[in-house]
Design an enzyme around this catalytic site. Sequence first.
Site, short mmCIF file in Angstrom:
data_model
loop_
_atom_site.label_atom_id
_atom_site.label_comp_id
_atom_site.label_asym_id
_atom_site.label_seq_id
_atom_site.Cartn_x
_atom_site.Cartn_y
_atom_site.Cartn_z
N CYS A 117 0.87 -1.19 0.00
CA CYS A 117 0.00 0.00 0.00
C CYS A 117 0.90 1.23 0.00
O CYS A 117 2.05 1.17 -0.45
CB CYS A 117 -0.98 -0.02 1.18
SG CYS A 117 -0.21 -0.10 2.81
N ARG B 45 -3.47 -0.77 5.32
CA ARG B 45 -4.03 -1.85 4.49
C ARG B 45 -3.11 -3.06 4.33
O ARG B 45 -3.54 -4.20 4.56
CB ARG B 45 -4.39 -1.29 3.10
CG ARG B 45 -5.54 -0.31 3.13
CD ARG B 45 -5.63 0.48 1.83
NE ARG B 45 -4.52 1.40 1.68
CZ ARG B 45 -4.30 2.17 0.62
NH1 ARG B 45 -5.13 2.10 -0.40
NH2 ARG B 45 -3.29 3.01 0.58
N ASP C 23 -8.23 3.72 0.83
CA ASP C 23 -7.30 4.04 1.91
C ASP C 23 -8.09 4.52 3.13
O ASP C 23 -8.76 5.55 3.08
CB ASP C 23 -6.36 5.16 1.41
CG ASP C 23 -5.27 5.48 2.41
OD1 ASP C 23 -5.35 5.00 3.56
OD2 ASP C 23 -4.35 6.22 2.05
P1 4NP Z 1 -1.87 2.71 4.09
O1 4NP Z 1 -2.52 4.06 4.67
O2 4NP Z 1 -1.26 3.07 2.74
O3 4NP Z 1 -3.03 1.78 3.95
O4 4NP Z 1 -0.84 2.26 5.10
C1 4NP Z 1 -1.77 5.23 4.81
C2 4NP Z 1 -1.01 5.41 5.94
C3 4NP Z 1 -0.26 6.57 6.11
C4 4NP Z 1 -0.29 7.54 5.13
C5 4NP Z 1 -1.04 7.36 3.98
C6 4NP Z 1 -1.78 6.20 3.82
N1 4NP Z 1 0.45 8.74 5.30
O5 4NP Z 1 0.34 9.64 4.44
O6 4NP Z 1 1.19 8.88 6.30
#
Ligand code: 4NP
Length: 173
Positions: free
Chosen positions: A8, A14, A140
Site C-alpha cells: 500500500c 491496508r 485508503d
Molecule cells: P496505508 O494508509 O497506505 O493503507 O498504510 C496510509 C497510511 C499513512 C499515510 C497514507 C496512507 N500517510 O500519508 O502517512
Amino acid sequence: MIKILFVCLGNICRSPLAEGIFNKLLNEKELQLKISSDSAGTGNYHIGDKPDKRSIKVAKQNGIELTHKGRQIGLADFQNFDYILAMDNDNFKNIKALEKKARDLDQTIKAKIYLTREFDNLYDDEVDDSENETAWDVADPYHGTEEDFQECYDTLERCCTEFLKYLIKAHKL
Ligand code: 4NP
C-alpha cells in the site's frame, strides 16, 4: 516457497492487515511451509513503525496479531517475491515504475504484479471501469473511521480468500 508481497502507500493500514489475514488463512490451510507473505509501502513515511492502531484493533477482533514493522518496497523485491499485490491504482503505477527501474538495471524480475481487488469475488465484472481507474482500489482508510477499517478488513478477507484459492489451483498445492 511461494512468496507474496502486499503493498500500500504507508504500510501501516491496508497492507499489514492483508498480510495478517493472509497468514491466518495459510495457517488454517496448513500451507505456511509452502507460501509466505510480507508487506511494504511505496512511501517511506512509516519505516520501522507498528501498524495503525485501528488496523491492530480490527485484526485483533478477528484473532489476528499484527507484528509487522513498516518498510518501503525496493528493487530487490521484484527478484525475491513471486506475487506483488497493490492495494490501489496509485500504488500499482508506482510499483510498475519501480519494476521498470529494476528491468533497466537488468535485474531478474520474478514478481507478477496485480491489483488486490482483481481477486475480489464481490467485484462485478459487468461494471464499466474504463472511465474510472480507481474502481478497483482497496480504499485508503487512513483518514477514515473505524467503520472504514472494518470495511477494509472485509474487502481484504474476500480478496485474500480468493487469491489463496487461485494460488492453490495455479500451483497445484
Ligand atoms: P496505508 O494508509 O497506505 O493503507 O498504510 C496510509 C497510511 C499513512 C499515510 C497514507 C496512507 N500517510 O500519508 O502517512
